[in-house]
Write an enzyme that holds these catalytic residues in place. Structure first.
Site, PDB file in Angstrom:
ATOM      1  N   SER A  38       1.050  -1.150   0.024  1.00 27.51           N
ATOM      2  CA  SER A  38      -0.046   0.095  -0.012  1.00 27.51           C
ATOM      3  C   SER A  38       0.793   1.351  -0.193  1.00 27.51           C
ATOM      4  CB  SER A  38      -0.773   0.173   1.096  1.00 27.51           C
ATOM      5  OG  SER A  38      -1.579   1.363   1.274  1.00 27.51           O
ATOM      6  N   LYS A  39       0.410   2.173  -0.744  1.00 25.02           N
ATOM      7  CA  LYS A  39       1.256   3.313  -0.863  1.00 25.02           C
ATOM      8  C   LYS A  39       0.941   4.212   0.492  1.00 25.02           C
ATOM      9  CE  LYS A  39      -1.690   6.250  -3.874  1.00 25.02           C
ATOM     10  NZ  LYS A  39      -1.684   7.045  -5.086  1.00 25.02           N
ATOM     11  N   HIS A  46      -8.664   5.609   1.319  1.00 26.42           N
ATOM     12  CA  HIS A  46      -9.736   6.640   1.260  1.00 26.42           C
ATOM     13  C   HIS A  46     -11.117   5.954   2.016  1.00 26.42           C
ATOM     14  CE1 HIS A  46     -11.910  10.012  -0.262  1.00 26.42           C
ATOM     15  NE2 HIS A  46     -12.953   9.157  -0.605  1.00 26.42           N
ATOM     16  N   PHE A 118     -31.303   6.097   1.794  1.00 25.80           N
ATOM     17  CA  PHE A 118     -30.349   6.646   0.951  1.00 25.80           C
ATOM     18  C   PHE A 118     -30.964   7.107  -0.494  1.00 25.80           C
ATOM     19  CE2 PHE A 118     -25.545   7.259   1.265  1.00 25.80           C
ATOM     20  CZ  PHE A 118     -25.587   7.259   2.563  1.00 25.80           C
ATOM     21  N   GLN A 232     -19.291   9.825 -11.243  1.00 29.10           N
ATOM     22  CA  GLN A 232     -20.399  10.495 -10.454  1.00 29.10           C
ATOM     23  C   GLN A 232     -19.975  11.642  -9.679  1.00 29.10           C
ATOM     24  OE1 GLN A 232     -21.518   8.126  -6.497  1.00 29.10           O
ATOM     25  NE2 GLN A 232     -23.501   8.120  -7.892  1.00 29.10           N
ATOM     26  N   HIS A 234     -21.408  13.948  -6.714  1.00 29.60           N
ATOM     27  CA  HIS A 234     -22.133  13.828  -5.501  1.00 29.60           C
ATOM     28  C   HIS A 234     -23.036  15.174  -5.318  1.00 29.60           C
ATOM     29  CE1 HIS A 234     -23.525  13.430  -1.259  1.00 29.60           C
ATOM     30  NE2 HIS A 234     -23.212  12.192  -1.311  1.00 29.60           N
ATOM     31  N   LEU A 244     -16.903  16.307   1.422  1.00 28.17           N
ATOM     32  CA  LEU A 244     -18.395  15.600   1.653  1.00 28.17           C
ATOM     33  C   LEU A 244     -19.178  15.970   2.543  1.00 28.17           C
ATOM     34  CD1 LEU A 244     -20.100  13.461  -0.239  1.00 28.17           C
ATOM     35  CD2 LEU A 244     -19.339  12.016   1.378  1.00 28.17           C
ATOM     36  N   GLU A 247     -24.917  12.008   2.053  1.00 32.47           N
ATOM     37  CA  GLU A 247     -26.047  11.825   1.803  1.00 32.47           C
ATOM     38  C   GLU A 247     -26.930  11.392   2.904  1.00 32.47           C
ATOM     39  OE1 GLU A 247     -26.561   9.877  -2.408  1.00 32.47           O
ATOM     40  OE2 GLU A 247     -28.107   8.508  -1.453  1.00 32.47           O
ATOM     41  N   ARG A 281     -28.263  10.137  -7.218  1.00 30.83           N
ATOM     42  CA  ARG A 281     -27.220  11.074  -7.402  1.00 30.83           C
ATOM     43  C   ARG A 281     -27.024  11.927  -8.661  1.00 30.83           C
ATOM     44  NH1 ARG A 281     -22.512   8.233  -3.743  1.00 30.83           N
ATOM     45  NH2 ARG A 281     -23.833   8.616  -1.809  1.00 30.83           N
ATOM     46  N   HIS A 351     -17.119  12.657  -7.257  1.00 36.66           N
ATOM     47  CA  HIS A 351     -17.056  11.592  -5.946  1.00 36.66           C
ATOM     48  C   HIS A 351     -16.644  10.225  -6.311  1.00 36.66           C
ATOM     49  CE1 HIS A 351     -18.162  10.173  -2.032  1.00 36.66           C
ATOM     50  NE2 HIS A 351     -19.160   9.529  -2.363  1.00 36.66           N
ATOM     51  N   TYR A 352     -17.295   9.931  -7.348  1.00 35.80           N
ATOM     52  CA  TYR A 352     -16.880   8.237  -7.397  1.00 35.80           C
ATOM     53  C   TYR A 352     -16.722   8.114  -8.927  1.00 35.80           C
ATOM     54  CZ  TYR A 352     -17.794   3.262  -7.004  1.00 35.80           C
ATOM     55  OH  TYR A 352     -17.860   1.877  -7.133  1.00 35.80           O
ATOM     56  N   ARG A 386     -24.005   4.860  -9.780  1.00 39.00           N
ATOM     57  CA  ARG A 386     -24.056   3.895  -8.421  1.00 39.00           C
ATOM     58  C   ARG A 386     -25.100   4.597  -7.419  1.00 39.00           C
ATOM     59  NH1 ARG A 386     -21.192   4.313  -2.989  1.00 39.00           N
ATOM     60  NH2 ARG A 386     -20.178   6.481  -3.967  1.00 39.00           N
ATOM     61  N   SER A 391     -21.017   1.115  -2.624  1.00 38.18           N
ATOM     62  CA  SER A 391     -19.942   0.973  -2.805  1.00 38.18           C
ATOM     63  C   SER A 391     -19.229   0.367  -1.692  1.00 38.18           C
ATOM     64  CB  SER A 391     -19.283   2.072  -3.519  1.00 38.18           C
ATOM     65  OG  SER A 391     -18.561   2.578  -2.660  1.00 38.18           O
TER      66      SER A 391
HETATM   67  C1  LIG Z   1     -15.575  11.421   1.370  1.00 37.75           C
HETATM   68  C2  LIG Z   1     -16.164  10.004   0.899  1.00 37.75           C
HETATM   69  C3  LIG Z   1     -17.321   9.433   1.358  1.00 37.75           C
HETATM   70  C4  LIG Z   1     -17.861   8.134   0.911  1.00 37.75           C
HETATM   71  N1  LIG Z   1     -18.802   7.433   1.483  1.00 37.75           N
HETATM   72  C5  LIG Z   1     -19.282   6.516   1.378  1.00 37.75           C
HETATM   73  C6  LIG Z   1     -20.442   5.825   1.905  1.00 37.75           C
HETATM   74  O1  LIG Z   1     -20.785   6.274   2.821  1.00 37.75           O
HETATM   75  N2  LIG Z   1     -20.893   4.876   1.462  1.00 37.75           N
HETATM   76  C7  LIG Z   1     -20.246   4.029   0.320  1.00 37.75           C
HETATM   77  O2  LIG Z   1     -20.892   2.997   0.016  1.00 37.75           O
HETATM   78  N3  LIG Z   1     -19.300   4.604  -0.385  1.00 37.75           N
HETATM   79  C8  LIG Z   1     -18.753   5.746   0.067  1.00 37.75           C
HETATM   80  N4  LIG Z   1     -17.767   6.114  -0.603  1.00 37.75           N
HETATM   81  C9  LIG Z   1     -17.057   5.507  -1.724  1.00 37.75           C
HETATM   82  C10 LIG Z   1     -16.181   4.463  -0.887  1.00 37.75           C
HETATM   83  O3  LIG Z   1     -15.708   4.828   0.148  1.00 37.75           O
HETATM   84  C11 LIG Z   1     -15.069   4.068  -1.972  1.00 37.75           C
HETATM   85  O4  LIG Z   1     -15.527   3.622  -3.187  1.00 37.75           O
HETATM   86  C12 LIG Z   1     -14.239   2.736  -1.090  1.00 37.75           C
HETATM   87  O5  LIG Z   1     -13.933   2.813   0.043  1.00 37.75           O
HETATM   88  C13 LIG Z   1     -13.063   2.326  -2.113  1.00 37.75           C
HETATM   89  O6  LIG Z   1     -12.313   1.321  -1.421  1.00 37.75           O
HETATM   90  P1  LIG Z   1     -11.242   0.724  -1.983  1.00 37.75           P
HETATM   91  O7  LIG Z   1     -10.704  -0.312  -1.092  1.00 37.75           O
HETATM   92  O8  LIG Z   1     -11.731   0.295  -3.456  1.00 37.75           O
HETATM   93  O9  LIG Z   1     -10.023   1.685  -2.113  1.00 37.75           O
HETATM   94  P2  LIG Z   1      -9.444   2.793  -1.344  1.00 37.75           P
HETATM   95  O10 LIG Z   1     -10.055   2.738   0.137  1.00 37.75           O
HETATM   96  O11 LIG Z   1      -9.307   4.176  -2.034  1.00 37.75           O
HETATM   97  O12 LIG Z   1      -8.014   2.277  -1.018  1.00 37.75           O
HETATM   98  C14 LIG Z   1      -7.005   2.220  -2.113  1.00 37.75           C
HETATM   99  C15 LIG Z   1      -5.704   1.504  -1.526  1.00 37.75           C
HETATM  100  O13 LIG Z   1      -4.845   1.387  -2.576  1.00 37.75           O
HETATM  101  C16 LIG Z   1      -3.561   1.630  -2.078  1.00 37.75           C
HETATM  102  N5  LIG Z   1      -2.900   2.179  -3.348  1.00 37.75           N
HETATM  103  C17 LIG Z   1      -3.450   3.073  -4.413  1.00 37.75           C
HETATM  104  N6  LIG Z   1      -2.487   3.044  -5.515  1.00 37.75           N
HETATM  105  C18 LIG Z   1      -1.251   2.565  -4.954  1.00 37.75           C
HETATM  106  C19 LIG Z   1       0.010   1.944  -5.844  1.00 37.75           C
HETATM  107  N7  LIG Z   1       0.252   2.846  -6.914  1.00 37.75           N
HETATM  108  N8  LIG Z   1       0.844   1.544  -4.920  1.00 37.75           N
HETATM  109  C20 LIG Z   1       0.340   0.928  -3.756  1.00 37.75           C
HETATM  110  N9  LIG Z   1      -0.564   1.095  -3.371  1.00 37.75           N
HETATM  111  C21 LIG Z   1      -1.650   1.781  -3.666  1.00 37.75           C
HETATM  112  C22 LIG Z   1      -3.750   2.934  -1.330  1.00 37.75           C
HETATM  113  O14 LIG Z   1      -2.572   3.135  -0.401  1.00 37.75           O
HETATM  114  C23 LIG Z   1      -5.083   2.274  -0.365  1.00 37.75           C
HETATM  115  O15 LIG Z   1      -4.397   1.535   0.555  1.00 37.75           O
HETATM  116  C24 LIG Z   1     -17.258   7.443  -0.288  1.00 37.75           C
HETATM  117  C25 LIG Z   1     -16.214   8.021  -0.775  1.00 37.75           C
HETATM  118  C26 LIG Z   1     -15.558   9.372  -0.182  1.00 37.75           C
HETATM  119  C27 LIG Z   1     -14.441   9.856  -1.107  1.00 37.75           C
END
Ligand SMILES: Cc1cc2nc3c(=O)[nH]c(=O)nc-3n(C[C@H](O)[C@H](O)[C@H](O)COP(=O)(O)OP(=O)(O)OC[C@H]3O[C@@H](n4cnc5c(N)ncnc54)[C@H](O)[C@@H]3O)c2cc1C
Length: 574
Positions: A38-39, A46, A118, A232, A234, A244, A247, A281, A351-352, A386, A391
């Protein structure tokens, strides 16, 4: 010589999807060795910032069919119905499992799991832990992943390349950010869980680390990116920062008002029917954009642009403190308003990404040995739009599926001859060294990034036009040329954040290319792709997924069939 380490499964990403994949793989076979790269430190992914909740049926007035239909309709019939079916079935199991691992879901008076409304969902089916859902979910997953002795973490390692030879992916090249040294992390399968790429746009809820790296990594190896035109917006981001406001504020009864104090989603026809503020949305973001365009936007002293008001005052302090304490905290700190007493100024914010690395229902990509899950992937759950809270659940359902399938897959796979993969990592080390050493050249990373942001906002906003999208395609192509001239001020190896920003910019330009290419091909309006020149949906010609392939001569476009099922496409009205 690069440092070489060997594992069975290599997971890139420590967010919700990556940690869930690690747990699933460990549970299926505790003997295998897993690398989690992980970076950032995993808890900074996120996922931690998610506020509102995760969807799964929980109430007597709900059913799998209803969750399925809402998701299909929300997707504007571009979601694959076999994927959606599987998703809604697994969703309650996943959220219950998370509770067993310690996730503190909020409760009803009688002790059952509390759910909130939602957008686009026909009943209350969003599980929550006040409004810090991502924090609690990620903590639960992180601590659970630690109980297995077989997960080796590579925190603060930036993956710059997939190691691919003879049509199979067998590891990654990763830059250790602390030392500046390149490592070859080999495995028999690689799972990308690197999240989305919201930072391609200027005004976004996304954290700085969301630069679409995994999409670029796969794209560069010939794996297509699917449905990239669907991004998307938001409806409710704070002025200036784009932070953010969840919702869940509308789920708990919040109103949207224009500068006349009018609840325009009730008084005017924006297609959301009696769902009003709880419409999907894409539609709510368009409604706000239209209100502002019609001169009914709210002005804020000292801030450019116009806004709408999100009014929570009638909800009352007690409920706000019980259900939305973080919203109050954010509004006070970043917009200087206390939502108990004043409305919050908001506007649509990027947002997404619905699109991503093309996978099948097993989270497999077209490249042997490579999987993808979570926001980086496009398994075709979300289609053209979405639904909020699907998500986080997607990360669990398909993170687990990727982890399990990869564990099965490696039984019959070996790394084979290591040499070619290690050589690739060495070539990659040389490439990165050369990039770090580029001390001369006219272009600055920040300037190219800013121009990319502008091109993407102008070309792929809430509303798009053929001319503006075509211009964005051209702009991005020019920016890619300029990127070749980028130079760095910092040539040091240890924690060189400028180097990382440069690598991320390269990745974002790949994502921007795929988004604009896909957008300009779709001459219709569907879900989040609202094309002013083609305002209606056109199932005869465009009921298909779009695929963009990387090639040295420029992107190549293709189509993929949508998997339909029990729900026939119909006009999307609420
Ligand atoms: C502010 C906010 C609120 C949200 N609220 C909701 C909600 O209430 N309900 C919902 O369903 N969704 C919500 N979403 C959307 C949802 O949170 C995300 O789509 C989801 O958490 C993404 O998870 P993920 O595991 O795919 O990636 P992330 O959680 O983004 O993790 C990505 C990982 O990849 C690693 N990485 C990336 N690039 C590299 C690289 N080059 N080398 C090594 N590691 C790397 C990072 O270090 C990190 O560990 C929200 C999003 C945001 C931004």
């Amino acid at each position: 010589m690069v440092d070489v380490s060997r594992h069975d499964v290599v997971i890139v990403g420590g967010g919700g999807a990556g940690l869930r994949a690690a747990i699933a793989a460990s549970e299926l076979n505790p003997e295998i060795s897993i690398a989690l790269v992980s970076k950032v430190y995993p808890m900074r992914s996120h996922t931690v910032s998610a506020e509102g909740g995760a969807a799964a049926i929980a109430r007597d007035d709900d059913s799998l069919e209803m969750h399925g239909y809402d998701t299909v309709k929300g997707s504007d019939f571009l979601g694959d119905q076999d994927v959606i079916q599987y998703f809604v079935e697994q969703a309650p199991k996943e959220l219950t499992r998370l509770e067993h691992w310690g996730c503190p879901w909020s409760r009803n008076e009688d002790g059952s799991v509390a759910t909130r409304a939602f957008g686009g969902m026909s009943t209350k089916r969003t599980w929550y832990a006040t409004d810090k859902v991502g924090f609690h979910m990620l903590h639960t997953l992180f601590q659970t992943s630690m109980k297995f002795g077989n997960v080796d973490r590579y925190d603060e390692h930036f993956v710059t390349k997939l190691l691919v030879d003879g049509g199979v992916c067998r590891g990654v090249a990763a830059l250790d950010i602390r030392t500046g040294e390149m490592k070859a992390i080999l495995g028999k399968a690689v799972i990308l869980t690197t999240g989305g790429g919201g930072k391609v746009w200027p005004f976004t809820t996304n954290g700085n680390i969301k630069t679409g790296d995994g999409m670029s990594l796969a794209y560069r190896e010939g794996v297509p990116l699917k449905d990239m035109e669907f991004v998307q917006y938001h409806p409710t981001g704070l002025p200036g920062t784009g932070i953010l406001i969840t919702e869940a504020t509308r789920g708990e009864g919040g109103y949207l008002l224009n500068n006349e104090g009018e609840r325009f989603l009730v008084t005017r026809d924006y297609g959301v029917g009696n769902k009003a503020e709880l419409g999907p949305r894409d539609m709510i973001s368009r409604a706000i954009t239209q209100e502002i365009a019609a001169g009914r936007g709210v002005e804020i002293p000292g801030k450019p642009g116009r806004y709408a008001h999100l009014d929570l005052r009638h909800i009352g302090e007690e409920k706000i403190m019980a259900r939305l304490p973080f919203v109050r905290e954010l509004s006070k700190a970043y917009a200087n308003v206390d939502p108990v007493h004043e409305p919050i100024p908001i506007r649509p914010v990027l947002h997404y990404m619905m699109g991503g690395v093309d996978t099948d229902i097993e989270a497999r990509t077209s490249l042997d040995g490579l999987y993808a899950a979570g926001e980086v992937a496009c398994v075709s759950l979300n289609g053209a739009n979405r639904l909020g809270s699907n998500s986080l659940t997607e990360c669990l359902v398909f993170g687990a599926r990727a982890g399990e399938h990869a564990t099965e897959y490696i039984k019959g796979a070996s790394v084979g001859e290591e040499g070619p993969f290690v050589q690739q990592a060495e070539a990659e080390a040389a490439r990165i060294d050369a990039f770090r050493g580029r001390q001369r050249g006219g272009e600055k990373i920040a300037k190219v990034r800013e121009d990319m942001n502008t091109a993407m906002e102008d070309g792929t906003g809430v509303y798009r036009e053929q001319a503006s999208m075509a211009k964005a395609v051209k702009d991005i192509a020019e920016l890619r040329q300029r990127f070749e001239q980028v130079s760095l001020d910092d040539s040091s190896k240890i924690f060189n954040t400028e180097l990382i920003a440069g690598l991320e910019l390269g990745n974002m330009l790949d994502v921007a290319e795929a988004v604009t290419w896909a957008a300009v091909q779709r001459k219709e309006s569907r879900g989040a792709h609202a094309c002013s020149d083609y305002p209606t949906r056109n199932d005869t010609e465009y009921l298909h997924h779009s695929l963009v392939y990387h090639s040295p001569e420029g992107p190549r476009f293709d189509k993929k069939e949508v998997t339909l099922g029990v729900w026939e496409p119909e006009e999307r009205k609420y």
